[in-house]
Design a protein around this motif. Sequence first.
Motif, PDB file in Angstrom:
ATOM      1  N   PRO A  40     -58.076  49.809  27.830  1.00  0.00           N
ATOM      2  CA  PRO A  40     -58.330  48.419  28.233  1.00  0.00           C
ATOM      3  C   PRO A  40     -59.480  47.790  27.437  1.00  0.00           C
ATOM      4  N   ASP A  41     -59.589  46.493  27.553  1.00  0.00           N
ATOM      5  CA  ASP A  41     -60.683  45.697  26.984  1.00  0.00           C
ATOM      6  C   ASP A  41     -60.822  45.835  25.473  1.00  0.00           C
ATOM      7  N   VAL A  42     -59.712  45.903  24.769  1.00  0.00           N
ATOM      8  CA  VAL A  42     -59.732  45.932  23.312  1.00  0.00           C
ATOM      9  C   VAL A  42     -59.144  44.613  22.832  1.00  0.00           C
ATOM     10  N   PRO A  43     -59.874  43.888  21.989  1.00  0.00           N
ATOM     11  CA  PRO A  43     -59.325  42.626  21.483  1.00  0.00           C
ATOM     12  C   PRO A  43     -58.033  42.865  20.696  1.00  0.00           C
ATOM     13  N   PRO A  44     -57.137  41.901  20.711  1.00  0.00           N
ATOM     14  CA  PRO A  44     -55.856  42.093  20.031  1.00  0.00           C
ATOM     15  C   PRO A  44     -55.975  42.386  18.539  1.00  0.00           C
ATOM     16  N   ARG A  45     -56.983  41.843  17.882  1.00  0.00           N
ATOM     17  CA  ARG A  45     -57.111  42.080  16.444  1.00  0.00           C
ATOM     18  C   ARG A  45     -57.598  43.490  16.132  1.00  0.00           C
ATOM     19  N   GLU A  46     -58.160  44.189  17.126  1.00  0.00           N
ATOM     20  CA  GLU A  46     -58.629  45.564  16.928  1.00  0.00           C
ATOM     21  C   GLU A  46     -57.686  46.599  17.542  1.00  0.00           C
ATOM     22  N   ARG A  47     -56.619  46.158  18.157  1.00  0.00           N
ATOM     23  CA  ARG A  47     -55.686  47.080  18.825  1.00  0.00           C
ATOM     24  C   ARG A  47     -55.068  48.047  17.822  1.00  0.00           C
ATOM     25  N   GLY A  48     -54.716  47.568  16.640  1.00  0.00           N
ATOM     26  CA  GLY A  48     -54.124  48.437  15.630  1.00  0.00           C
ATOM     27  C   GLY A  48     -55.070  49.547  15.207  1.00  0.00           C
ATOM     28  N   LEU A  49     -56.360  49.233  15.097  1.00  0.00           N
ATOM     29  CA  LEU A  49     -57.350  50.237  14.711  1.00  0.00           C
ATOM     30  C   LEU A  49     -57.507  51.301  15.804  1.00  0.00           C
ATOM     31  N   VAL A  50     -57.495  50.881  17.054  1.00  0.00           N
ATOM     32  CA  VAL A  50     -57.611  51.825  18.163  1.00  0.00           C
ATOM     33  C   VAL A  50     -56.396  52.752  18.194  1.00  0.00           C
ATOM     34  N   VAL A  51     -55.224  52.198  17.992  1.00  0.00           N
ATOM     35  CA  VAL A  51     -54.006  53.018  17.964  1.00  0.00           C
ATOM     36  C   VAL A  51     -54.045  53.983  16.783  1.00  0.00           C
ATOM     37  N   LEU A  52     -54.506  53.506  15.624  1.00  0.00           N
ATOM     38  CA  LEU A  52     -54.588  54.372  14.449  1.00  0.00           C
ATOM     39  C   LEU A  52     -55.580  55.511  14.675  1.00  0.00           C
ATOM     40  N   ILE A  53     -56.693  55.240  15.312  1.00  0.00           N
ATOM     41  CA  ILE A  53     -57.677  56.291  15.585  1.00  0.00           C
ATOM     42  C   ILE A  53     -57.105  57.331  16.536  1.00  0.00           C
ATOM     43  N   THR A 116     -43.300  61.946  12.232  1.00  0.00           N
ATOM     44  CA  THR A 116     -44.259  61.060  12.886  1.00  0.00           C
ATOM     45  C   THR A 116     -44.785  59.970  11.957  1.00  0.00           C
ATOM     46  N   LEU A 117     -44.378  59.998  10.709  1.00  0.00           N
ATOM     47  CA  LEU A 117     -44.871  59.038   9.715  1.00  0.00           C
ATOM     48  C   LEU A 117     -44.625  57.583  10.103  1.00  0.00           C
ATOM     49  N   PRO A 118     -43.467  57.222  10.630  1.00  0.00           N
ATOM     50  CA  PRO A 118     -43.287  55.811  11.001  1.00  0.00           C
ATOM     51  C   PRO A 118     -44.280  55.337  12.060  1.00  0.00           C
ATOM     52  N   LEU A 119     -44.664  56.227  12.972  1.00  0.00           N
ATOM     53  CA  LEU A 119     -45.634  55.829  13.985  1.00  0.00           C
ATOM     54  C   LEU A 119     -47.013  55.558  13.379  1.00  0.00           C
ATOM     55  N   LEU A 120     -47.331  56.234  12.289  1.00  0.00           N
ATOM     56  CA  LEU A 120     -48.626  56.005  11.651  1.00  0.00           C
ATOM     57  C   LEU A 120     -48.704  54.632  10.990  1.00  0.00           C
ATOM     58  N   PHE A 121     -47.575  54.088  10.623  1.00  0.00           N
ATOM     59  CA  PHE A 121     -47.591  52.782   9.960  1.00  0.00           C
ATOM     60  C   PHE A 121     -47.407  51.620  10.943  1.00  0.00           C
ATOM     61  N   LEU A 122     -47.165  51.908  12.212  1.00  0.00           N
ATOM     62  CA  LEU A 122     -47.081  50.832  13.201  1.00  0.00           C
ATOM     63  C   LEU A 122     -48.404  50.091  13.390  1.00  0.00           C
ATOM     64  N   PRO A 123     -49.571  50.774  13.327  1.00  0.00           N
ATOM     65  CA  PRO A 123     -50.820  49.999  13.426  1.00  0.00           C
ATOM     66  C   PRO A 123     -50.987  48.956  12.322  1.00  0.00           C
ATOM     67  N   LEU A 124     -50.333  49.158  11.180  1.00  0.00           N
ATOM     68  CA  LEU A 124     -50.361  48.118  10.137  1.00  0.00           C
ATOM     69  C   LEU A 124     -49.721  46.831  10.639  1.00  0.00           C
ATOM     70  N   GLY A 128     -55.353  44.598  11.920  1.00  0.00           N
ATOM     71  CA  GLY A 128     -56.670  45.213  11.946  1.00  0.00           C
ATOM     72  C   GLY A 128     -56.773  46.476  11.115  1.00  0.00           C
ATOM     73  N   VAL A 129     -55.692  46.854  10.431  1.00  0.00           N
ATOM     74  CA  VAL A 129     -55.670  48.079   9.633  1.00  0.00           C
ATOM     75  C   VAL A 129     -55.029  47.751   8.289  1.00  0.00           C
ATOM     76  N   VAL A 130     -55.581  48.318   7.220  1.00  0.00           N
ATOM     77  CA  VAL A 130     -54.983  48.155   5.901  1.00  0.00           C
ATOM     78  C   VAL A 130     -54.300  49.465   5.517  1.00  0.00           C
ATOM     79  N   TRP A 131     -53.403  49.389   4.558  1.00  0.00           N
ATOM     80  CA  TRP A 131     -52.585  50.554   4.219  1.00  0.00           C
ATOM     81  C   TRP A 131     -53.409  51.671   3.591  1.00  0.00           C
ATOM     82  N   THR A 132     -54.561  51.342   2.980  1.00  0.00           N
ATOM     83  CA  THR A 132     -55.387  52.399   2.389  1.00  0.00           C
ATOM     84  C   THR A 132     -55.981  53.314   3.453  1.00  0.00           C
TER      85      THR A 132
END
Length: 186
Positions: A40-53, A116-124, A128-132
């Motif tokens: 909870p309480d994660v801004p939408p623009r940072e949601r991808g980064l939280v999922v990636l972590i 699991t590779l496709p799930l790793l690219f969903l945060p893109l 909030g996440v770049v491909w690098t």
Amino acid sequence: MRPVIQRELQVASRRTQTWHLRLVFGVGAMLAFAFGLAIPDVPPRERGLVVLISLAGCGFFLSLFAGAYLTADAISAEKREGTLGLLFLTPLKGWQIALGKAATHSLQVVYALLGTLPLLFLPLLMGGVVWTEVTRILLVFLATLLLSLSVGVYWSTVGTRAQTTVLASVISMILITLAPWLWPLL
């Protein structure tokens, strides 16, 4: 080396352990993805980064122990069954046999990671996440996997009992992972 890899892949394709490994990687990645979305309480623009972590943590944990678990009994099983001497009767050298066993088991884990590779690219797509960053995480997974495979093959050549070699390789991976964090405390 190629005959060893071919033989081992044929044997591995019939084992249920191969299917269970892929299932564990897939379910682990989906649970990490759901956990990243549920915080909870994660801004939408940072949601991808939280999922990636959360995906990176799960993938690192699985890469850390899957390789050590799979290869810890690769050569010691040949010793117990008495077939290691038969492998040395072939024109293969010792390093080719060890490398062939490691390559076979690494392919099993790499195939599970590819699932699991496709799930790793969903945060893109979430933002909030770049491909690098994703590529860097994938390289860390591969390096961790190579290290855990090497540790597992080492303990497999040293020991003969499956429980001992698996336990020694898992403890070694824990110590290798925690040593940089514990060193300043000493």
